[in-house]
Design an enzyme around this catalytic site. Sequence first.
Site, PDB file in Angstrom:
ATOM      1  CG  ASP A 308     -13.533 -36.415 -25.600  1.00 11.79           C
ATOM      2  OD1 ASP A 308     -13.166 -35.718 -26.551  1.00 11.79           O
ATOM      3  OD2 ASP A 308     -13.031 -36.334 -24.471  1.00 11.79           O
ATOM      4  CD  GLU A 342      -8.994 -32.069 -26.666  1.00  9.77           C
ATOM      5  OE1 GLU A 342      -9.389 -31.126 -25.977  1.00  9.77           O
ATOM      6  OE2 GLU A 342      -9.065 -33.247 -26.269  1.00  9.77           O
ATOM      7  CG  ASP A 370     -13.678 -32.012 -28.142  1.00 14.25           C
ATOM      8  OD1 ASP A 370     -14.063 -33.182 -27.984  1.00 14.25           O
ATOM      9  OD2 ASP A 370     -12.635 -31.572 -27.622  1.00 14.25           O
TER      10      ASP A 370
HETATM   11 ZN   LIG Z   1     -12.402 -34.039 -26.771  1.00  9.60          ZN
END
Ligand SMILES: [Zn+2]
Length: 505
Positions: A308, A342, A370
Amino acid sequence: MFPHTSDNGAQAHRRACAMLGFWQFLCLATGFVAASEWNQLGLALPSAEKWDRVRAKSDADVIIKKAFSTSTVYERLAYLTDTFGPRLSGSTALESALDWTKAQIEKDGIKVYEEPVKIPSWVRGREYATLLSPRTKDIRIAGLGGSISTPDGKPLVAKAFVVTSFDDLDKNSHQAKGRIVVFNVEFEGYGTTVDYRENAAGRAEKHGAVAVLVRSIAPYGLQTVHTGVMNEAGIPAAAITLEDAKRFERMQKRGQDVVIELYMEAHTLPDRLSRNLILEIPGSEKPEELVVIGGHMDSWDIADGAMDDGGGAFVSWEAIRLIHELGLKPKRTVRAVLFVNEENGSKGAIAYAKEHEHEANLTSIAIESDIGTFTPFGISVTCSKAAKAILTDLGQQLLSGIGSGNVSGTEYGEDVSYLYDQGVPAGSLQVLDFRVGNHDNNPCKGFGDGVSGGTDSSRSAYFWYHHTEADTVDKLDPEQLQHCAATMAVWTYSVANLDSLLPRD
Ligand SMILES: [Zn+2]
């Protein structure tokens, strides 16, 4: 990550796959879905004029072969995560990682540029918690992003009050005053339970609590603490392990006083200037029209952010690199955006959408990766029925051979959600749980149902590591990354070469 969706049907659909045998299912299912969708619409199947099937297939095959012949994406991701480590917005590490990435893209000979983004700068500082009663024990914590420090920069000592839901808190409001409220909430899927990480502090503050400790938002724990963003509140908040949250509830039920000392230095500095990195191959016929893919470069400060979302950002880059290396000339511009921020603000995505608003009608589709870069099986997308049928046809023709041509579900990534708001069809790369596939070194093989995708957060192992110290590159597999890059590249290139932009409603 923060997936957006309006339909969970895909998950049940995918679980059904396992019974048939996954590869056979994909071959059958993609064909079935394509034909039935077209019939339902009363449309003719896409004709040869829509796209040159023979050419598209041979280009796709070349891309796939090239993708599986190189481990560049894994090597680069390992270098990034080992060398720069966690890349929280506002950190020097993020900026150094962006500098290095941009320099590598330039070395690839690909056009790359930066667009400025003002991003928040939250700093964790030192933090600890100790159980003082009924026994002394260190409590693992991870302050939540956006939290404030303990008052006056000093440790805070208070009795804990354990609740299992917001309802539970509201019903027992009088017991929260002056306490550290501990939320021991069962995980019911990321999208549902994350409400507690985001809002526990604000809710408990209203009842007079002095701090909150929230059970980590994860389906499973090995003493892991999962950080993540929270909404602004006037009391400090941190995540604790599943094990400790359950332990404190057991203690309370026995009538034992749970007394905790908490110390946090967390604070927010003024916004800092950062940038999105944008790399692209200009279109040969319609350069003003676009296909956009991407992932995000920032991560939490306790995580290397390999899953991530270093993996998602780097397979997007690799997809463009593959097209470039092969000398393929897409009709439309193919663009990868490596977003920043993000995790705690989406300021990169918001800035990109604003800066490129004039291109909203010219962007055929925007696809983000993602939710992990494990074995891909296709994309989910929210778009018109006609567009979905075209994508289904492309997937069947070009990607079913490597199992990643499925089009199902409606999820799309957080970073592309702002483009979706402007009317752009938006999607997400879909991956199987990391326990499936050729991950031979995986000690967890055989655990659980073995088929759940990364988006099925109640089951996916992605959420074992999400926003923790354990999100490191060893969890990823070079071949799976290559598979993701091949898949992203074929979707990107083939959509860019259609005669028209994907149709909208
Ligand atoms: Zn992410």
